[in-house]
Design a protein around this motif. Sequence first.
Motif, mmCIF file in Angstrom:
data_model
loop_
_atom_site.group_PDB
_atom_site.id
_atom_site.type_symbol
_atom_site.label_atom_id
_atom_site.label_comp_id
_atom_site.label_asym_id
_atom_site.label_seq_id
_atom_site.Cartn_x
_atom_site.Cartn_y
_atom_site.Cartn_z
ATOM 1 N N UNK B 163 0.833 -1.210 0.000
ATOM 2 C CA UNK B 163 0.000 0.000 0.000
ATOM 3 C C UNK B 163 0.864 1.256 0.000
ATOM 4 N N UNK B 164 0.355 2.338 -0.582
ATOM 5 C CA UNK B 164 1.106 3.595 -0.579
ATOM 6 C C UNK B 164 1.060 4.285 0.778
ATOM 7 N N UNK B 165 2.093 5.046 1.078
ATOM 8 C CA UNK B 165 2.078 5.921 2.253
ATOM 9 C C UNK B 165 2.456 5.247 3.552
ATOM 10 N N UNK B 166 2.604 3.946 3.556
ATOM 11 C CA UNK B 166 2.901 3.224 4.797
ATOM 12 C C UNK B 166 4.059 2.272 4.575
ATOM 13 N N UNK B 167 4.774 1.968 5.652
ATOM 14 C CA UNK B 167 5.949 1.102 5.553
ATOM 15 C C UNK B 167 6.003 0.196 6.777
ATOM 16 N N UNK B 168 6.217 -1.073 6.538
ATOM 17 C CA UNK B 168 6.382 -2.012 7.654
ATOM 18 C C UNK B 168 7.760 -1.816 8.274
ATOM 19 N N UNK B 169 7.773 -1.685 9.605
ATOM 20 C CA UNK B 169 9.043 -1.377 10.263
ATOM 21 C C UNK B 169 9.385 -2.364 11.373
ATOM 22 N N UNK B 170 8.376 -3.134 11.822
ATOM 23 C CA UNK B 170 8.717 -4.072 12.886
ATOM 24 C C UNK B 170 7.519 -4.674 13.588
ATOM 25 N N UNK B 171 7.784 -5.274 14.730
ATOM 26 C CA UNK B 171 6.801 -6.007 15.514
ATOM 27 C C UNK B 171 6.676 -5.388 16.902
ATOM 28 N N UNK B 172 5.492 -5.478 17.452
ATOM 29 C CA UNK B 172 5.240 -4.902 18.776
ATOM 30 C C UNK B 172 4.329 -5.849 19.549
ATOM 31 N N UNK B 173 4.562 -5.968 20.837
ATOM 32 C CA UNK B 173 3.657 -6.777 21.658
ATOM 33 C C UNK B 173 3.573 -6.197 23.063
ATOM 34 N N UNK B 174 2.432 -6.422 23.686
ATOM 35 C CA UNK B 174 2.329 -6.196 25.126
ATOM 36 C C UNK B 174 2.100 -7.570 25.743
ATOM 37 N N UNK B 175 3.162 -8.150 26.274
ATOM 38 C CA UNK B 175 3.070 -9.555 26.684
ATOM 39 C C UNK B 175 2.323 -9.735 27.996
ATOM 40 N N UNK B 176 1.882 -10.951 28.229
ATOM 41 C CA UNK B 176 1.415 -11.319 29.563
ATOM 42 C C UNK B 176 2.617 -11.313 30.503
ATOM 43 N N UNK B 177 2.345 -11.093 31.784
ATOM 44 C CA UNK B 177 3.433 -11.140 32.762
ATOM 45 C C UNK B 177 4.062 -12.537 32.745
ATOM 46 N N UNK B 178 5.388 -12.562 32.741
ATOM 47 C CA UNK B 178 6.087 -13.846 32.663
ATOM 48 C C UNK B 178 6.113 -14.434 31.269
ATOM 49 N N UNK B 179 5.764 -13.617 30.281
ATOM 50 C CA UNK B 179 5.610 -14.134 28.921
ATOM 51 C C UNK B 179 6.809 -13.917 28.014
#
Lengths: 356, 356
Positions: B163-179
Amino acid sequence: MTGMPQYPELDTPCAVVDLDIVDRNIESYQAYCDKHGIGLRPHIKTHKIPAFAAQQMKAGAIGITCQKIGEAEVMADAGLDDILLTYNVLGERKLARLRALFDRIKSLRVVADNAVVVEGLSRAFADSAKPLEILIECDTGGGRCGVQNPAEAVELAKKIQSLPGVKFIGLMTYPATGGGAKVEAFFTSAMKELDAIGLECPVRSSGGTPDMWLAHEVPSVTEHRIGTYIYNDRSLMARGVCKEDDCALRVLTEIVSLPTPGRAIIDAGSKVLTSDLLGLDGYGYVVGHPDVAVKALSEEHGILHFDPATKPFEIGQRIEIIPNHVCVVSNMLDQVHLVRNGDIETVDVAARGCVL
Amino acid sequence: MTGMPQYPELDTPCAVVDLDIVDRNIESYQAYCDKHGIGLRPHIKTHKIPAFAAQQMKAGAIGITCQKIGEAEVMADAGLDDILLTYNVLGERKLARLRALFDRIKSLRVVADNAVVVEGLSRAFADSAKPLEILIECDTGGGRCGVQNPAEAVELAKKIQSLPGVKFIGLMTYPATGGGAKVEAFFTSAMKELDAIGLECPVRSSGGTPDMWLAHEVPSVTEHRIGTYIYNDRSLMARGVCKEDDCALRVLTEIVSLPTPGRAIIDAGSKVLTSDLLGLDGYGYVVGHPDVAVKALSEEHGILHFDPATKPFEIGQRIEIIPNHVCVVSNMLDQVHLVRNGDIETVDVAARGCVL
């Protein structure tokens, strides 16, 4: 849900308030109080909006109730001039604010449940032309503030009468739900003891929305303080006090993610719905989706759980949630959106956050 | 408690923030991240105060994290110019605000976990001179937002790149505690699949205060997002992540009633402490009184329970409470009071209530 208003003019999350429902809620409970000869003194904590307080007064309320001086100041600034402040006021700066407020409106009364508070009030009003009228807060089973028995109430009333600037005017309680009989027993016993020593007790104030339709079964009560009834909420639906159609405030929220079958994420979290459970499962009622659970909240996300075999939602779809406890939701929002016949008026929640 | 500051200049309830503790918390976690080569990207949701965000940047943070556009706008207005917005942004008005913010600061990145959000972002940035960089949010066990597995992440990354105007740059997570192990497994697997199709994935962002001292055990992670560590709270004390002396924000509250032995009422209720339990018993830790329970809250009252044979409190006495969950307390207050060496500076919680 097909046909539910989507309010494209509004950004989510937000609260929409249906004014037709507000009108009906105000009018029906005023009619009940009028019929039974009970003075209605609405608590502004639920809406925190002066225009609604004025509407309650116009409908026939005898005055309003506030919990904190800051709330009362906001209401007084908007012209509300008969206020009961149901809080123990302590500290020189707060007492000075109380006195300033007292000096500029028609009627300001407070409650007290101990001698330290009464002595402070007396100091602040010792030079007042008219005395500050005090109701003694009584613990009739709520387990919060309040003198513990009629004898303590009489002692504190005598203390008030012995001090300058203050005058004993009556009794006040916030009862436990279903506690009407205990209120009646406490109040009638205290009234008898007060009468025996020649102290008049013209005001007997009780309150609470859960038992709102049972107020007439506590004959000693002269006024009823009630907040939630103007909006109603899921906790009152669960108690059978109101129906879904009586719930005026709904949180408008949008589906922002459908990560897996059976789970949807909405953009309303605890910063809007709050973590108040009031004994219920889940954090609200999804209008039109009685089988969908508002399973968990983080600050900006709500997690909906539902039957994974169903697909009730799409990303970007808007839903309405009736919150568990509507008063605390009002306190989370700088503004709410009043709706009637498709028109939207955005108003400030003027007394939001007034904890001082 | 003897010797505890009473802050006679302040009215209760309110929040006091010890700046020496704030300094220590910022510095010690920055040192940890520096030692382990982890980029620290503090989440402003805990303090909501631009000056603290600036202090975090000055200490060495690589940028800040915001959840909502309104928060990011407040921070950008104060000069913070590297922001990750960890939220699925939907809707034309919000997209226009996102674009306007992007155009005026050095770096603004967002996350997305579905094609609808990605398509909206692309529309809003199609004519942008530089593309909007997007991190794909991954559900590594937290059960909130996020693609469910590496294959879904790869599919969405390919969609972004198409798609135009956007670029994939990486991964993000909010993990469970101990995850941490699950984060590592998800990220390394997705990175391998992305690499196989020639997609670079330079940013891998994880977060959370509970596992803050274990961040280095997840080697795929390049940046750690963390909010609560600046103030800390009772939930982190209970988890052993911090000690009482590391808790910078305390709610200052006053005893307003002692109705009966074993019970005291304070002027801080859910409008300050909130109903967040985070799995704990009671609504906060009373400093100096480990045996006192903050048993219940209503909006303006807190109910303390203690051994009826003891008399720990007097009416008018001030106590400090370390809240269960400090981030939500910040959101209840228009202002907090910063204290150091007996000096008090009152500041606005500028990004309070920014839910849009």
